[in-house]
Design a protein around this motif. Structure first.
Motif, PDB file in Angstrom:
ATOM      1  N   ILE A   1      10.467  -5.162  -0.448  1.00  0.00           N
ATOM      2  CA  ILE A   1       9.227  -5.931  -0.576  1.00  0.00           C
ATOM      3  C   ILE A   1       9.535  -7.408  -0.815  1.00  0.00           C
ATOM      4  O   ILE A   1       8.823  -8.296  -0.333  1.00  0.00           O
ATOM      5  N   ALA A   2      10.628  -7.701  -1.513  1.00  0.00           N
ATOM      6  CA  ALA A   2      10.999  -9.100  -1.743  1.00  0.00           C
ATOM      7  C   ALA A   2      11.335  -9.788  -0.425  1.00  0.00           C
ATOM      8  O   ALA A   2      10.945 -10.944  -0.194  1.00  0.00           O
ATOM      9  N   GLU A   3      12.047  -9.086   0.455  1.00  0.00           N
ATOM     10  CA  GLU A   3      12.390  -9.651   1.762  1.00  0.00           C
ATOM     11  C   GLU A   3      11.134  -9.918   2.586  1.00  0.00           C
ATOM     12  O   GLU A   3      11.005 -10.966   3.238  1.00  0.00           O
ATOM     13  N   ALA A   4      10.193  -8.982   2.550  1.00  0.00           N
ATOM     14  CA  ALA A   4       8.953  -9.156   3.307  1.00  0.00           C
ATOM     15  C   ALA A   4       8.128 -10.318   2.756  1.00  0.00           C
ATOM     16  O   ALA A   4       7.555 -11.113   3.514  1.00  0.00           O
TER      17      ALA A   4
ATOM     18  N   ALA B   1       0.825  -1.218   0.000  1.00  0.00           N
ATOM     19  CA  ALA B   1       0.000   0.000   0.000  1.00  0.00           C
ATOM     20  C   ALA B   1       0.855   1.262   0.000  1.00  0.00           C
ATOM     21  O   ALA B   1       0.449   2.301  -0.551  1.00  0.00           O
ATOM     22  N   ALA B   2       2.029   1.190   0.589  1.00  0.00           N
ATOM     23  CA  ALA B   2       2.879   2.378   0.720  1.00  0.00           C
ATOM     24  C   ALA B   2       3.796   2.602  -0.476  1.00  0.00           C
ATOM     25  O   ALA B   2       4.219   3.733  -0.740  1.00  0.00           O
ATOM     26  N   LEU B   3       4.112   1.529  -1.198  1.00  0.00           N
ATOM     27  CA  LEU B   3       5.079   1.615  -2.288  1.00  0.00           C
ATOM     28  C   LEU B   3       4.402   1.968  -3.616  1.00  0.00           C
ATOM     29  O   LEU B   3       3.187   1.791  -3.770  1.00  0.00           O
ATOM     30  N   PRO B   4       5.180   2.429  -4.581  1.00  0.00           N
ATOM     31  CA  PRO B   4       4.621   2.639  -5.921  1.00  0.00           C
ATOM     32  C   PRO B   4       4.198   1.312  -6.544  1.00  0.00           C
ATOM     33  O   PRO B   4       4.465   0.231  -6.016  1.00  0.00           O
TER      34      PRO B   4
END
Length: 445
Positions: A50-53, A34-37
Protein backbone atom coordinates in the motif's frame (compact mmCIF):
# COMPACT_ATOMS: atom_id res chain seq x y z
CA UNK A 1 -14.73 15.80 -13.80
CA UNK A 2 -15.61 15.25 -17.47
CA UNK A 3 -12.94 13.32 -19.42
CA UNK A 4 -11.87 16.28 -21.56
CA UNK A 5 -9.79 19.40 -21.10
CA UNK A 6 -11.79 22.10 -19.35
CA UNK A 7 -11.20 25.83 -19.42
CA UNK A 8 -11.76 27.58 -16.10
CA UNK A 9 -13.25 31.02 -15.62
CA UNK A 10 -9.74 32.32 -14.89
CA UNK A 11 -8.46 31.06 -18.25
CA UNK A 12 -6.47 28.01 -17.15
CA UNK A 13 -6.95 24.61 -18.73
CA UNK A 14 -7.05 21.37 -16.76
CA UNK A 15 -5.46 18.85 -19.13
CA UNK A 16 -6.59 15.28 -19.56
CA UNK A 17 -3.44 13.07 -19.63
CA UNK A 18 -2.05 14.14 -16.25
CA UNK A 19 -5.49 14.11 -14.69
CA UNK A 20 -6.21 10.63 -16.04
CA UNK A 21 -3.01 9.35 -14.44
CA UNK A 22 -4.03 10.91 -11.11
CA UNK A 23 -7.43 9.23 -11.28
CA UNK A 24 -5.93 5.84 -12.19
CA UNK A 25 -3.33 5.78 -9.42
CA UNK A 26 -5.84 7.05 -6.85
CA UNK A 27 -8.33 4.35 -7.87
CA UNK A 28 -5.64 1.70 -7.43
CA UNK A 29 -4.99 2.92 -3.89
CA UNK A 30 -8.71 2.87 -3.10
CA UNK A 31 -8.99 -0.70 -4.40
CA UNK A 32 -6.10 -1.85 -2.22
CA UNK A 33 -7.48 -0.10 0.87
CA UNK A 34 -10.82 -1.85 0.36
CA UNK A 35 -9.14 -5.24 0.04
CA UNK A 36 -6.64 -4.97 2.89
CA UNK A 37 -7.24 -5.18 6.64
CA UNK A 38 -7.45 -2.02 8.75
CA UNK A 39 -4.12 -0.12 8.76
CA UNK A 40 -3.12 -1.24 12.24
CA UNK A 41 -3.67 -4.92 11.38
CA UNK A 42 -1.65 -5.10 8.15
CA UNK A 43 1.29 -7.44 7.72
CA UNK A 44 4.69 -6.05 6.65
CA UNK A 45 4.16 -7.13 3.01
CA UNK A 46 0.73 -5.51 2.91
CA UNK A 47 2.10 -2.30 4.38
CA UNK A 48 4.84 -2.23 1.75
CA UNK A 49 2.33 -2.82 -1.05
CA UNK A 50 0.00 0.00 0.00
CA UNK A 51 2.93 2.35 0.65
CA UNK A 52 4.21 1.79 -2.90
CA UNK A 53 0.76 2.46 -4.35
CA UNK A 54 0.32 5.64 -2.28
CA UNK A 55 3.75 6.88 -3.32
CA UNK A 56 2.85 6.41 -6.99
CA UNK A 57 -0.44 8.25 -6.54
CA UNK A 58 1.23 11.09 -4.68
CA UNK A 59 3.88 11.43 -7.34
CA UNK A 60 1.15 11.90 -9.95
CA UNK A 61 -0.70 14.42 -7.78
CA UNK A 62 2.49 16.43 -7.38
CA UNK A 63 3.13 16.45 -11.14
CA UNK A 64 -0.46 17.37 -11.94
CA UNK A 65 -0.59 20.21 -9.42
CA UNK A 66 2.80 21.62 -10.37
CA UNK A 67 1.33 22.19 -13.82
CA UNK A 68 -2.31 22.82 -12.98
CA UNK A 69 -2.64 24.39 -9.52
CA UNK A 70 -3.89 27.74 -10.81
CA UNK A 71 -6.39 26.12 -13.15
CA UNK A 72 -7.70 23.90 -10.36
CA UNK A 73 -7.95 26.82 -7.94
CA UNK A 74 -9.73 28.98 -10.52
CA UNK A 75 -12.30 26.26 -11.08
CA UNK A 76 -12.94 25.88 -7.36
CA UNK A 77 -13.23 29.62 -6.73
CA UNK A 78 -14.89 30.72 -9.98
CA UNK A 79 -11.81 32.51 -11.15
CA UNK A 80 -10.98 33.82 -7.67
CA UNK A 81 -14.30 35.61 -7.40
CA UNK A 82 -15.31 33.39 -4.47
CA UNK A 83 -13.38 33.05 -1.25
CA UNK A 84 -13.05 29.55 0.22
CA UNK A 85 -11.31 28.94 3.54
CA UNK A 86 -8.89 26.01 3.55
CA UNK A 87 -11.42 23.52 4.93
CA UNK A 88 -13.98 24.60 2.33
CA UNK A 89 -11.33 24.50 -0.39
CA UNK A 90 -10.25 20.90 0.22
CA UNK A 91 -13.90 19.86 0.50
CA UNK A 92 -14.68 21.51 -2.85
CA UNK A 93 -11.62 19.88 -4.42
CA UNK A 94 -12.75 16.44 -3.26
CA UNK A 95 -16.07 16.96 -5.06
CA UNK A 96 -14.82 18.62 -8.22
CA UNK A 97 -11.63 16.57 -8.67
CA UNK A 98 -12.25 13.04 -7.32
CA UNK A 99 -8.98 11.39 -6.40
CA UNK A 100 -7.03 14.62 -5.97
CA UNK A 101 -7.72 14.94 -2.23
CA UNK A 102 -9.51 12.60 0.19
CA UNK A 103 -13.27 12.49 0.36
CA UNK A 104 -15.27 13.41 3.44
CA UNK A 105 -15.93 9.70 3.98
CA UNK A 106 -12.25 8.79 3.85
CA UNK A 107 -11.38 11.55 6.32
CA UNK A 108 -14.20 10.48 8.62
CA UNK A 109 -12.93 6.90 8.63
CA UNK A 110 -9.42 8.07 9.51
CA UNK A 111 -10.75 10.45 12.16
CA UNK A 112 -12.02 7.51 14.18
CA UNK A 113 -8.54 5.97 14.40
CA UNK A 114 -5.48 6.62 16.50
CA UNK A 115 -2.73 8.48 14.67
CA UNK A 116 -0.75 5.25 14.39
CA UNK A 117 -3.66 3.49 12.69
CA UNK A 118 -4.62 6.03 10.04
CA UNK A 119 -4.29 5.74 6.26
CA UNK A 120 -2.60 9.15 6.08
CA UNK A 121 -5.06 10.84 3.75
CA UNK A 122 -4.03 14.24 5.11
CA UNK A 123 -0.73 13.90 3.24
CA UNK A 124 -2.77 14.26 0.03
CA UNK A 125 -4.33 17.42 1.41
CA UNK A 126 -0.81 18.66 2.13
CA UNK A 127 0.22 18.03 -1.48
CA UNK A 128 -2.78 20.00 -2.72
CA UNK A 129 -2.35 22.94 -0.34
CA UNK A 130 1.39 23.08 -1.00
CA UNK A 131 0.68 23.63 -4.68
CA UNK A 132 -2.04 26.22 -4.05
CA UNK A 133 0.09 28.23 -1.63
CA UNK A 134 3.13 28.00 -3.91
CA UNK A 135 1.24 29.90 -6.60
CA UNK A 136 1.60 33.69 -6.29
CA UNK A 137 -1.91 34.05 -7.69
CA UNK A 138 -3.84 31.27 -5.96
CA UNK A 139 -1.79 31.36 -2.76
CA UNK A 140 -2.19 35.09 -2.28
CA UNK A 141 -5.95 34.77 -2.81
CA UNK A 142 -6.19 31.96 -0.25
CA UNK A 143 -4.20 33.89 2.38
CA UNK A 144 -6.39 36.92 1.77
CA UNK A 145 -9.52 34.80 2.16
CA UNK A 146 -8.22 33.45 5.47
CA UNK A 147 -8.08 37.02 6.82
CA UNK A 148 -11.86 37.24 6.61
CA UNK A 149 -13.80 36.83 9.87
CA UNK A 150 -15.21 33.38 10.51
CA UNK A 151 -18.92 32.68 10.35
CA UNK A 152 -18.85 31.81 14.06
CA UNK A 153 -17.35 35.17 14.96
CA UNK A 154 -19.89 37.08 12.88
CA UNK A 155 -22.68 35.15 14.57
CA UNK A 156 -21.35 36.01 18.04
CA UNK A 157 -20.40 39.61 17.27
CA UNK A 158 -23.68 41.38 18.21
CA UNK A 159 -23.70 39.78 21.66
CA UNK A 160 -20.02 40.53 22.20
CA UNK A 161 -20.49 44.16 21.20
CA UNK A 162 -23.30 44.40 23.74
CA UNK A 163 -21.64 42.61 26.68
CA UNK A 164 -17.90 42.75 25.99
CA UNK A 165 -17.61 39.13 27.17
CA UNK A 166 -17.04 35.84 25.34
CA UNK A 167 -16.88 32.45 27.03
CA UNK A 168 -15.72 29.43 25.03
CA UNK A 169 -14.36 26.03 25.98
CA UNK A 170 -10.75 27.19 25.86
CA UNK A 171 -10.68 31.01 25.72
CA UNK A 172 -12.37 33.77 27.70
CA UNK A 173 -12.48 37.36 26.41
CA UNK A 174 -13.36 40.42 28.44
CA UNK A 175 -13.34 44.03 27.24
CA UNK A 176 -12.26 46.60 29.83
CA UNK A 177 -11.45 50.27 29.25
CA UNK A 178 -10.77 49.90 25.55
CA UNK A 179 -8.62 46.77 25.85
CA UNK A 180 -9.63 43.15 25.25
CA UNK A 181 -8.16 40.55 27.60
CA UNK A 182 -8.00 37.04 26.17
CA UNK A 183 -7.35 34.31 28.71
CA UNK A 184 -6.50 30.80 27.57
CA UNK A 185 -8.37 28.69 30.08
CA UNK A 186 -7.72 25.01 29.37
CA UNK A 187 -6.78 24.63 33.02
CA UNK A 188 -6.90 20.82 32.96
CA UNK A 189 -4.04 20.44 30.48
CA UNK A 190 -1.89 23.55 30.76
CA UNK A 191 -3.46 25.29 27.76
CA UNK A 192 -2.31 22.56 25.38
CA UNK A 193 -3.63 23.29 21.90
CA UNK A 194 -6.06 21.19 19.90
CA UNK A 195 -8.62 21.73 17.14
CA UNK A 196 -11.12 23.28 19.54
CA UNK A 197 -8.58 25.71 20.93
CA UNK A 198 -7.68 26.93 17.43
CA UNK A 199 -11.35 27.51 16.61
CA UNK A 200 -11.90 29.36 19.89
CA UNK A 201 -8.77 31.48 19.45
CA UNK A 202 -9.66 32.53 15.93
CA UNK A 203 -13.16 33.44 17.07
CA UNK A 204 -11.75 35.51 19.93
CA UNK A 205 -9.18 37.29 17.74
CA UNK A 206 -11.87 38.06 15.16
CA UNK A 207 -14.14 39.62 17.78
CA UNK A 208 -11.36 41.76 19.20
CA UNK A 209 -10.42 43.03 15.76
CA UNK A 210 -14.04 43.66 14.78
CA UNK A 211 -14.97 45.52 17.99
CA UNK A 212 -14.54 49.29 17.48
CA UNK A 213 -14.46 49.75 21.26
CA UNK A 214 -11.18 47.81 21.51
CA UNK A 215 -7.83 49.36 20.62
CA UNK A 216 -5.38 46.86 22.20
CA UNK A 217 -5.53 43.08 22.69
CA UNK A 218 -3.87 41.15 25.54
CA UNK A 219 -3.25 37.38 25.67
CA UNK A 220 -2.50 35.59 28.93
CA UNK A 221 -2.74 32.09 30.35
CA UNK A 222 -5.30 31.34 33.03
CA UNK A 223 -4.93 29.77 36.46
CA UNK A 224 -4.43 26.01 36.32
CA UNK A 225 -6.07 23.10 38.11
CA UNK A 226 -3.52 20.67 36.62
CA UNK A 227 -1.81 18.94 39.59
CA UNK A 228 1.67 19.94 38.54
CA UNK A 229 0.92 23.68 38.43
CA UNK A 230 -2.26 24.04 40.45
CA UNK A 231 -3.09 27.65 41.31
CA UNK A 232 -0.51 29.15 38.92
CA UNK A 233 -1.03 30.92 35.64
CA UNK A 234 0.45 29.03 32.65
CA UNK A 235 0.77 30.50 29.17
CA UNK A 236 0.87 27.39 26.97
CA UNK A 237 2.20 23.83 26.84
CA UNK A 238 2.08 23.76 23.04
CA UNK A 239 0.40 21.05 21.01
CA UNK A 240 -1.80 18.62 22.93
CA UNK A 241 0.16 15.40 22.55
CA UNK A 242 -2.68 13.34 23.96
CA UNK A 243 -4.93 14.61 21.15
CA UNK A 244 -2.21 13.96 18.59
CA UNK A 245 -1.79 10.38 19.80
CA UNK A 246 -5.56 9.86 19.61
CA UNK A 247 -5.67 11.13 16.02
CA UNK A 248 -7.55 14.30 16.90
CA UNK A 249 -5.04 16.87 15.61
CA UNK A 250 -6.01 17.90 12.10
CA UNK A 251 -3.67 19.19 9.40
CA UNK A 252 -6.31 21.55 8.00
CA UNK A 253 -8.32 22.52 11.08
CA UNK A 254 -5.38 22.83 13.46
CA UNK A 255 -1.89 22.92 11.98
CA UNK A 256 -2.65 25.06 8.93
CA UNK A 257 -5.65 26.99 10.17
CA UNK A 258 -3.68 28.08 13.24
CA UNK A 259 -0.88 29.61 11.15
CA UNK A 260 -2.82 31.20 8.30
CA UNK A 261 -5.91 31.85 10.41
CA UNK A 262 -5.70 33.54 13.77
CA UNK A 263 -1.91 33.99 14.01
CA UNK A 264 -1.89 35.52 10.53
CA UNK A 265 -4.65 37.85 11.72
CA UNK A 266 -2.61 38.86 14.75
CA UNK A 267 0.10 39.99 12.32
CA UNK A 268 -1.92 41.33 9.38
CA UNK A 269 -5.30 42.19 10.88
CA UNK A 270 -8.73 41.19 9.68
CA UNK A 271 -10.15 41.86 6.23
CA UNK A 272 -13.62 43.36 6.41
CA UNK A 273 -15.87 45.48 4.24
CA UNK A 274 -15.87 48.03 7.07
CA UNK A 275 -12.10 48.57 6.87
CA UNK A 276 -11.01 52.18 6.23
CA UNK A 277 -10.45 53.23 2.63
CA UNK A 278 -6.70 53.49 3.16
CA UNK A 279 -6.25 49.94 4.43
CA UNK A 280 -7.80 46.61 3.43
CA UNK A 281 -7.55 45.29 6.98
CA UNK A 282 -8.31 46.37 10.52
CA UNK A 283 -5.22 45.92 12.71
CA UNK A 284 -4.61 46.35 16.41
CA UNK A 285 -1.54 46.04 18.64
CA UNK A 286 -1.20 42.98 20.86
CA UNK A 287 0.44 42.26 24.21
CA UNK A 288 1.39 38.78 25.46
CA UNK A 289 2.03 38.00 29.13
CA UNK A 290 3.95 34.75 29.73
CA UNK A 291 3.83 33.08 33.12
CA UNK A 292 5.42 29.73 34.08
CA UNK A 293 6.27 28.68 30.52
CA UNK A 294 5.54 29.01 26.82
CA UNK A 295 6.33 25.68 25.17
CA UNK A 296 6.17 24.89 21.45
CA UNK A 297 3.22 26.70 19.95
CA UNK A 298 3.20 29.02 22.95
CA UNK A 299 6.62 30.33 21.99
CA UNK A 300 5.64 30.45 18.32
CA UNK A 301 2.77 32.77 19.24
CA UNK A 302 5.05 35.36 20.78
CA UNK A 303 6.56 36.37 17.43
CA UNK A 304 3.17 37.77 16.37
CA UNK A 305 2.92 40.13 19.36
CA UNK A 306 4.00 43.75 19.61
CA UNK A 307 5.01 43.59 23.27
CA UNK A 308 5.91 40.44 25.21
CA UNK A 309 6.11 40.36 28.99
CA UNK A 310 7.64 37.40 30.76
CA UNK A 311 7.64 36.52 34.45
CA UNK A 312 11.12 36.21 35.90
CA UNK A 313 10.60 32.53 36.78
CA UNK A 314 9.26 31.53 33.34
CA UNK A 315 10.98 29.86 30.41
CA UNK A 316 10.49 29.48 26.66
CA UNK A 317 11.12 26.41 24.51
CA UNK A 318 10.36 25.09 21.06
CA UNK A 319 11.06 21.34 21.25
CA UNK A 320 10.18 20.55 17.65
CA UNK A 321 12.97 18.06 17.05
CA UNK A 322 12.07 16.07 20.17
CA UNK A 323 8.41 15.91 19.17
CA UNK A 324 9.25 15.23 15.54
CA UNK A 325 7.04 17.91 14.00
CA UNK A 326 7.65 21.28 12.36
CA UNK A 327 6.95 24.17 14.76
CA UNK A 328 4.47 26.06 12.62
CA UNK A 329 5.93 29.33 11.36
CA UNK A 330 8.51 29.18 14.14
CA UNK A 331 11.26 28.26 11.68
CA UNK A 332 10.25 31.28 9.58
CA UNK A 333 10.21 33.79 12.43
CA UNK A 334 12.62 32.56 15.09
CA UNK A 335 15.88 33.24 13.27
CA UNK A 336 14.67 36.68 12.24
CA UNK A 337 14.36 37.55 15.92
CA UNK A 338 17.43 35.84 17.37
CA UNK A 339 19.76 35.03 14.51
CA UNK A 340 20.37 31.53 13.09
CA UNK A 341 22.55 30.08 15.86
CA UNK A 342 20.07 30.50 18.71
CA UNK A 343 17.20 29.39 16.46
CA UNK A 344 19.01 26.13 15.72
CA UNK A 345 19.89 25.58 19.37
CA UNK A 346 16.25 25.95 20.40
CA UNK A 347 14.50 24.21 17.49
CA UNK A 348 16.97 21.46 16.64
CA UNK A 349 18.54 20.78 20.04
CA UNK A 350 15.73 21.61 22.46
CA UNK A 351 17.43 24.45 24.34
CA UNK A 352 15.24 26.17 26.92
CA UNK A 353 15.63 29.90 27.37
CA UNK A 354 15.00 31.25 30.85
CA UNK A 355 13.44 34.69 31.10
CA UNK A 356 16.44 36.02 32.99
CA UNK A 357 19.04 34.89 30.41
CA UNK A 358 20.50 37.62 28.21
CA UNK A 359 19.36 35.77 25.06
CA UNK A 360 15.76 35.97 26.26
CA UNK A 361 15.73 39.69 25.45
CA UNK A 362 15.78 38.76 21.77
CA UNK A 363 12.39 37.09 22.26
CA UNK A 364 10.71 39.20 24.94
CA UNK A 365 10.50 42.88 25.82
CA UNK A 366 10.22 42.94 29.59
CA UNK A 367 11.00 40.63 32.49
CA UNK A 368 8.87 41.28 35.56
CA UNK A 369 8.39 39.65 38.91
CA UNK A 370 5.34 37.35 38.89
CA UNK A 371 3.42 39.47 41.40
CA UNK A 372 3.98 42.58 39.26
CA UNK A 373 2.54 41.18 36.02
CA UNK A 374 -0.86 42.91 36.27
CA UNK A 375 0.76 46.33 36.59
CA UNK A 376 3.20 45.58 33.77
CA UNK A 377 0.33 44.55 31.47
CA UNK A 378 -1.50 47.80 32.24
CA UNK A 379 1.60 49.85 31.42
CA UNK A 380 2.14 48.01 28.13
CA UNK A 381 -1.49 48.54 27.12
CA UNK A 382 -1.13 52.24 27.85
CA UNK A 383 1.97 52.56 25.68
CA UNK A 384 0.27 50.91 22.69
CA UNK A 385 -2.83 53.12 22.61
CA UNK A 386 -1.23 55.91 20.54
CA UNK A 387 -2.73 56.71 17.11
CA UNK A 388 0.61 56.15 15.34
CA UNK A 389 1.08 52.62 16.73
CA UNK A 390 -1.04 50.81 14.14
CA UNK A 391 0.47 52.37 11.00
CA UNK A 392 3.96 51.83 12.36
CA UNK A 393 3.34 48.19 13.30
CA UNK A 394 1.97 47.69 9.79
CA UNK A 395 5.16 49.04 8.26
CA UNK A 396 7.33 46.99 10.63
CA UNK A 397 5.46 43.81 9.71
CA UNK A 398 5.77 44.56 5.99
CA UNK A 399 9.52 44.93 6.38
CA UNK A 400 10.04 42.00 8.75
CA UNK A 401 7.63 39.52 7.18
CA UNK A 402 6.87 40.14 3.48
CA UNK A 403 3.67 38.38 2.53
CA UNK A 404 5.19 36.50 -0.41
CA UNK A 405 7.93 35.07 1.79
CA UNK A 406 5.34 33.94 4.33
CA UNK A 407 3.26 32.37 1.55
CA UNK A 408 6.24 30.43 0.19
CA UNK A 409 7.14 29.18 3.66
CA UNK A 410 3.57 28.04 4.35
CA UNK A 411 3.50 26.23 1.00
CA UNK A 412 6.34 23.95 1.99
CA UNK A 413 5.09 23.73 5.57
CA UNK A 414 1.75 22.33 4.33
CA UNK A 415 3.45 19.24 2.95
CA UNK A 416 6.31 18.79 5.40
CA UNK A 417 4.00 18.99 8.41
CA UNK A 418 1.58 16.54 6.78
CA UNK A 419 4.44 14.08 6.33
CA UNK A 420 5.65 14.60 9.89
CA UNK A 421 2.18 13.85 11.28
CA UNK A 422 2.59 10.31 10.00
CA UNK A 423 6.27 9.82 10.70
CA UNK A 424 7.00 6.64 12.64
CA UNK A 425 9.19 8.60 15.05
CA UNK A 426 6.37 11.05 15.81
CA UNK A 427 3.87 8.29 16.43
CA UNK A 428 6.31 6.46 18.70
CA UNK A 429 7.23 9.60 20.67
CA UNK A 430 3.68 10.80 21.30
CA UNK A 431 2.75 7.30 22.39
CA UNK A 432 5.51 7.38 25.02
CA UNK A 433 4.55 10.91 26.11
CA UNK A 434 0.95 9.88 26.63
CA UNK A 435 1.88 6.76 28.60
CA UNK A 436 4.13 8.81 30.88
CA UNK A 437 1.52 11.56 31.30
CA UNK A 438 -1.54 9.48 32.22
CA UNK A 439 -4.03 10.38 33.53
CA UNK A 440 -3.22 14.04 32.86
CA UNK A 441 -2.17 15.86 29.71
CA UNK A 442 0.25 16.91 28.27
CA UNK A 443 3.89 16.45 29.25
CA UNK A 444 5.79 19.77 29.19
CA UNK A 445 8.92 19.15 27.15
Amino acid sequence: MRPSAARTRGGGVVTVPLWSAVRATAAHVDKLVAALPEPGARLPGERAEIAEAKDAARTMRMRFLEAQADAVYDRLTDGRTKGLRIAELVEAAATEFPGLVPTAGQLAADRGRRQADKEGYEIDQGIFLRAVLASPRAGAHLLDTMLRPTARALRLLPEFLRTGVLETASVRVERRDGAAYLTMCRDDCLNAEDNQQVDDMETAVDLVLLDPQVNVGVLRGGTMTHPRHRGRRVFSAGINLKSLHAGDISLVDFLLRREIGYIHKLVRGIRTDDAPWHSPTVEKPWVAAVETFAIGGGTQLLFAFDHVLCASDAYLSLPAAQEGIVPGAGNFRFGRATGPRIARQVILQGRRIRATEPDARLLIDEVVEPEEMDEAVARAVGRLRGPAVVPNRRMLNLAEEPLDEFRRYMSEFALQQALRLYGEDVISKVGRFVEEARPTCPVPS
